[in-house]
Design a protein around this motif. Structure first.
Motif, PDB file in Angstrom:
ATOM      1  N   ILE A   1     -32.403 -37.680  -1.203  1.00  0.00           N
ATOM      2  CA  ILE A   1     -33.142 -36.572  -1.800  1.00  0.00           C
ATOM      3  C   ILE A   1     -33.918 -35.790  -0.748  1.00  0.00           C
ATOM      4  O   ILE A   1     -34.064 -34.570  -0.852  1.00  0.00           O
ATOM      5  N   VAL A   2     -34.393 -36.470   0.278  1.00  0.00           N
ATOM      6  CA  VAL A   2     -35.115 -35.789   1.354  1.00  0.00           C
ATOM      7  C   VAL A   2     -34.178 -34.839   2.094  1.00  0.00           C
ATOM      8  O   VAL A   2     -34.525 -33.685   2.368  1.00  0.00           O
ATOM      9  N   ARG A   3     -32.982 -35.316   2.390  1.00  0.00           N
ATOM     10  CA  ARG A   3     -31.997 -34.471   3.066  1.00  0.00           C
ATOM     11  C   ARG A   3     -31.611 -33.282   2.197  1.00  0.00           C
ATOM     12  O   ARG A   3     -31.512 -32.146   2.681  1.00  0.00           O
ATOM     13  N   LEU A   4     -31.406 -33.519   0.910  1.00  0.00           N
ATOM     14  CA  LEU A   4     -31.048 -32.427   0.004  1.00  0.00           C
ATOM     15  C   LEU A   4     -32.164 -31.391  -0.083  1.00  0.00           C
ATOM     16  O   LEU A   4     -31.894 -30.180  -0.118  1.00  0.00           O
ATOM     17  N   LEU A   5     -33.405 -31.826  -0.110  1.00  0.00           N
ATOM     18  CA  LEU A   5     -34.519 -30.882  -0.160  1.00  0.00           C
ATOM     19  C   LEU A   5     -34.581 -30.025   1.104  1.00  0.00           C
ATOM     20  O   LEU A   5     -34.838 -28.820   1.029  1.00  0.00           O
ATOM     21  N   TRP A   6     -34.340 -30.632   2.258  1.00  0.00           N
ATOM     22  CA  TRP A   6     -34.338 -29.858   3.500  1.00  0.00           C
ATOM     23  C   TRP A   6     -33.167 -28.877   3.535  1.00  0.00           C
ATOM     24  O   TRP A   6     -33.300 -27.752   4.014  1.00  0.00           O
ATOM     25  N   LEU A   7     -32.015 -29.300   3.036  1.00  0.00           N
ATOM     26  CA  LEU A   7     -30.874 -28.384   2.992  1.00  0.00           C
ATOM     27  C   LEU A   7     -31.119 -27.239   2.017  1.00  0.00           C
ATOM     28  O   LEU A   7     -30.765 -26.085   2.296  1.00  0.00           O
ATOM     29  N   LEU A   8     -31.739 -27.524   0.889  1.00  0.00           N
ATOM     30  CA  LEU A   8     -32.071 -26.462  -0.062  1.00  0.00           C
ATOM     31  C   LEU A   8     -33.132 -25.522   0.496  1.00  0.00           C
ATOM     32  O   LEU A   8     -33.076 -24.304   0.270  1.00  0.00           O
ATOM     33  N   ALA A   9     -34.103 -26.062   1.225  1.00  0.00           N
ATOM     34  CA  ALA A   9     -35.106 -25.205   1.871  1.00  0.00           C
ATOM     35  C   ALA A   9     -34.429 -24.281   2.887  1.00  0.00           C
ATOM     36  O   ALA A   9     -34.814 -23.120   3.038  1.00  0.00           O
ATOM     37  N   GLY A  10     -33.420 -24.797   3.565  1.00  0.00           N
ATOM     38  CA  GLY A  10     -32.683 -23.982   4.523  1.00  0.00           C
ATOM     39  C   GLY A  10     -31.967 -22.814   3.879  1.00  0.00           C
ATOM     40  O   GLY A  10     -31.804 -21.755   4.491  1.00  0.00           O
ATOM     41  N   LEU A  11     -31.551 -22.973   2.620  1.00  0.00           N
ATOM     42  CA  LEU A  11     -30.890 -21.872   1.933  1.00  0.00           C
ATOM     43  C   LEU A  11     -31.833 -20.692   1.728  1.00  0.00           C
ATOM     44  O   LEU A  11     -31.396 -19.549   1.686  1.00  0.00           O
ATOM     45  N   VAL A  12     -33.109 -20.965   1.621  1.00  0.00           N
ATOM     46  CA  VAL A  12     -34.093 -19.888   1.466  1.00  0.00           C
ATOM     47  C   VAL A  12     -34.512 -19.341   2.820  1.00  0.00           C
ATOM     48  O   VAL A  12     -34.605 -18.129   3.020  1.00  0.00           O
ATOM     49  N   VAL A  13     -34.725 -20.241   3.772  1.00  0.00           N
ATOM     50  CA  VAL A  13     -35.283 -19.840   5.074  1.00  0.00           C
ATOM     51  C   VAL A  13     -34.289 -19.023   5.898  1.00  0.00           C
ATOM     52  O   VAL A  13     -34.665 -18.020   6.503  1.00  0.00           O
TER      53      VAL A  13
END
Length: 96
Positions: free
Chosen positions: A71-83
């Protein structure tokens, strides 16, 4: 299921790379050439870093979240979609 999710997120990051290429090509068509060499070099460096940023974020998210819960990795990947979204392409900055 997790592997499929990683694949989908990786594909979106690759689409973002293509979006940055298109956005910067359109933006360069409208830009005025600079007389200052340092300004031109820094602008081209910024363009290169913008194009590489989606792939770099995806790789960094995988490398830096090694050994953590998925879940931590998925959250960072999802944050990357915005950033690292190609905001000039999304907002239509070249039409102004």
């Amino acid at each position: 299921m997790l592997l499929v999710t990683y694949g989908i997120l990786g594909g979106i990051h690759l689409i973002y790379l293509a979006g940055w290429v298109v956005a910067l090509q359109r933006l360069n068509a409208l830009s005025v050439p600079s007389n200052d060499a340092l300004t031109e070099i820094m602008f081209q460096l910024g363009e290169a870093l913008a194009i590489v940023s989606p792939v770099a974020w995806f790789a960094a998210a995988f490398m830096l979240t090694r050994g953590r819960r998925p879940i931590v990795r998925l959250l960072w990947l999802l944050a990357g979609l915005v950033v690292v979204a190609p905001w000039p392409f999304v907002l239509g900055a070249w039409t102004a």
